[in-house]
Design a protein around this motif. Structure first.
Motif, PDB file in Angstrom:
ATOM      1  N   SER A   1     -39.313  86.917  -5.040  1.00 46.43           N
ATOM      2  CA  SER A   1     -38.977  87.480  -6.101  1.00 46.43           C
ATOM      3  C   SER A   1     -37.965  88.691  -7.151  1.00 46.43           C
ATOM      4  N   SER A   2     -38.257  89.150  -6.597  1.00 46.85           N
ATOM      5  CA  SER A   2     -37.371  90.720  -7.795  1.00 46.85           C
ATOM      6  C   SER A   2     -36.373  90.656  -7.496  1.00 46.85           C
ATOM      7  N   GLY A   3     -36.225  91.156  -5.580  1.00 45.92           N
ATOM      8  CA  GLY A   3     -34.464  91.716  -5.121  1.00 45.92           C
ATOM      9  C   GLY A   3     -34.552  93.129  -5.158  1.00 45.92           C
ATOM     10  N   LYS A   4     -35.461  93.269  -5.407  1.00 46.86           N
ATOM     11  CA  LYS A   4     -35.608  95.344  -5.214  1.00 46.86           C
ATOM     12  C   LYS A   4     -36.788  95.586  -3.736  1.00 46.86           C
ATOM     13  N   VAL A   5     -35.529  96.444  -3.027  1.00 47.80           N
ATOM     14  CA  VAL A   5     -35.891  96.608  -1.342  1.00 47.80           C
ATOM     15  C   VAL A   5     -35.415  98.340  -1.862  1.00 47.80           C
ATOM     16  N   ARG A   6     -36.318  98.457  -0.859  1.00 45.01           N
ATOM     17  CA  ARG A   6     -36.380 100.249  -0.077  1.00 45.01           C
ATOM     18  C   ARG A   6     -36.615  99.941   1.141  1.00 45.01           C
ATOM     19  N   VAL A   7     -35.481 100.744   1.869  1.00 49.23           N
ATOM     20  CA  VAL A   7     -35.248 100.817   2.873  1.00 49.23           C
ATOM     21  C   VAL A   7     -35.303 102.176   3.567  1.00 49.23           C
ATOM     22  N   VAL A   8     -36.285 102.724   4.865  1.00 48.40           N
ATOM     23  CA  VAL A   8     -35.295 103.996   5.272  1.00 48.40           C
ATOM     24  C   VAL A   8     -35.596 103.902   7.025  1.00 48.40           C
ATOM     25  N   LEU A   9     -35.009 104.893   7.029  1.00 44.00           N
ATOM     26  CA  LEU A   9     -34.135 104.728   8.345  1.00 44.00           C
ATOM     27  C   LEU A   9     -34.867 106.405   9.184  1.00 44.00           C
ATOM     28  N   GLY A  10     -35.109 106.461  10.038  1.00 43.61           N
ATOM     29  CA  GLY A  10     -35.237 107.948  10.699  1.00 43.61           C
ATOM     30  C   GLY A  10     -36.495 108.887  10.372  1.00 43.61           C
TER      31      GLY A  10
ATOM     32  N   VAL B   1     -33.167 108.861   6.022  1.00 44.80           N
ATOM     33  CA  VAL B   1     -32.198 108.288   5.337  1.00 44.80           C
ATOM     34  C   VAL B   1     -33.062 107.100   4.602  1.00 44.80           C
ATOM     35  N   LEU B   2     -32.637 107.346   3.231  1.00 44.59           N
ATOM     36  CA  LEU B   2     -33.665 106.205   1.843  1.00 44.59           C
ATOM     37  C   LEU B   2     -32.064 105.673   0.682  1.00 44.59           C
ATOM     38  N   ILE B   3     -32.845 104.283   1.459  1.00 45.38           N
ATOM     39  CA  ILE B   3     -31.743 103.137   0.393  1.00 45.38           C
ATOM     40  C   ILE B   3     -32.265 102.230  -0.045  1.00 45.38           C
ATOM     41  N   ASP B   4     -32.136 102.645  -1.262  1.00 46.27           N
ATOM     42  CA  ASP B   4     -32.260 101.577  -2.496  1.00 46.27           C
ATOM     43  C   ASP B   4     -31.503 100.730  -2.388  1.00 46.27           C
ATOM     44  N   ALA B   5     -32.229  99.384  -2.448  1.00 45.15           N
ATOM     45  CA  ALA B   5     -30.941  97.782  -2.185  1.00 45.15           C
ATOM     46  C   ALA B   5     -31.229  97.149  -2.980  1.00 45.15           C
TER      47      ALA B   5
ATOM     48  N   CYS C   1     -30.350 111.284   1.692  1.00 41.11           N
ATOM     49  CA  CYS C   1     -29.984 111.729   3.064  1.00 41.11           C
ATOM     50  C   CYS C   1     -30.103 113.232   3.138  1.00 41.11           C
ATOM     51  N   TRP C   2     -31.307 113.944   3.769  1.00 36.55           N
ATOM     52  CA  TRP C   2     -31.456 114.776   3.968  1.00 36.55           C
ATOM     53  C   TRP C   2     -32.839 114.852   5.179  1.00 36.55           C
ATOM     54  N   ARG C   3     -32.451 116.192   6.129  1.00 39.44           N
ATOM     55  CA  ARG C   3     -32.749 117.198   6.520  1.00 39.44           C
ATOM     56  C   ARG C   3     -34.607 117.777   6.241  1.00 39.44           C
TER      57      ARG C   3
END
Length: 149
Positions: free
Chosen positions: A66-75, A81-85, A129-131
């Motif tokens: 419906s929106s196509g908006k996705v936020r993905v997080v790894l780590g 690692v934060l991804i807006d997609a 990306c950050w630690r």
């Protein structure tokens, strides 16, 4: 003790390593009229897009469609690692066989063999990306779909 901050190039390299080697990530989605959804999913990275699989009728799938908006997080909290997609449904018949096979080899199962499962392509637009706090100010490594290093 806090480590010295990594360069943008090193953080990009570290993010790409996670995308290539990690098997699971967190996917956050929302629809304007529903509760936000956060779920762990297995994934495969083809070098430019992430591929996940989930049941087409669940909230995550509906929100992506419906929106196509996705936020993905790894780590984890000290190596994020934060991804807006942008996400989109890929019908099983439309997915190249080599993509489905690569996903299956990495993740240990073939969604095409499970009733109701579909693939979703997730195209990163912005990556951070950050630690530690000392990397927070310069955390962006991709902007508008382009790597900064």
């Amino acid at each position: 003790m806090t480590e010295a901050p990594r360069s943008t190039a090193q953080r990009k390299t570290d993010a790409l390593t996670r995308l290539e080697k990690d098997k699971d990530l967190w996917v956050a989605t929302a629809a304007s009229d529903e509760v936000p959804t956060l779920v762990p999913l297995s994934f495969w990275w083809n070098g430019s897009s992430l591929y996940v699989a989930t049941v087409r009728t669940n909230p995550t799938a509906r929100n992506i469609m419906s929106s196509g908006k996705v936020r993905v997080v790894l780590g984890h909290t000290r190596d994020v690692v934060l991804i807006d997609a942008v996400g989109a449904l890929v019908e099983n018949a439309e997915l190249p066989d080599e993509y489905a096979e690569a996903y299956s080899a990495k993740c240990g199962w073939d969604p095409r063999e499970s009733k109701g499962y579909r693939f979703f392509r997730i195209d990163p637009r912005n990556v951070e990306c950050w630690r530690e706090l000392n990397e927070h100010a310069d955390r962006q490594v991709m902007r508008d779909g382009r790597w900064l290093a």
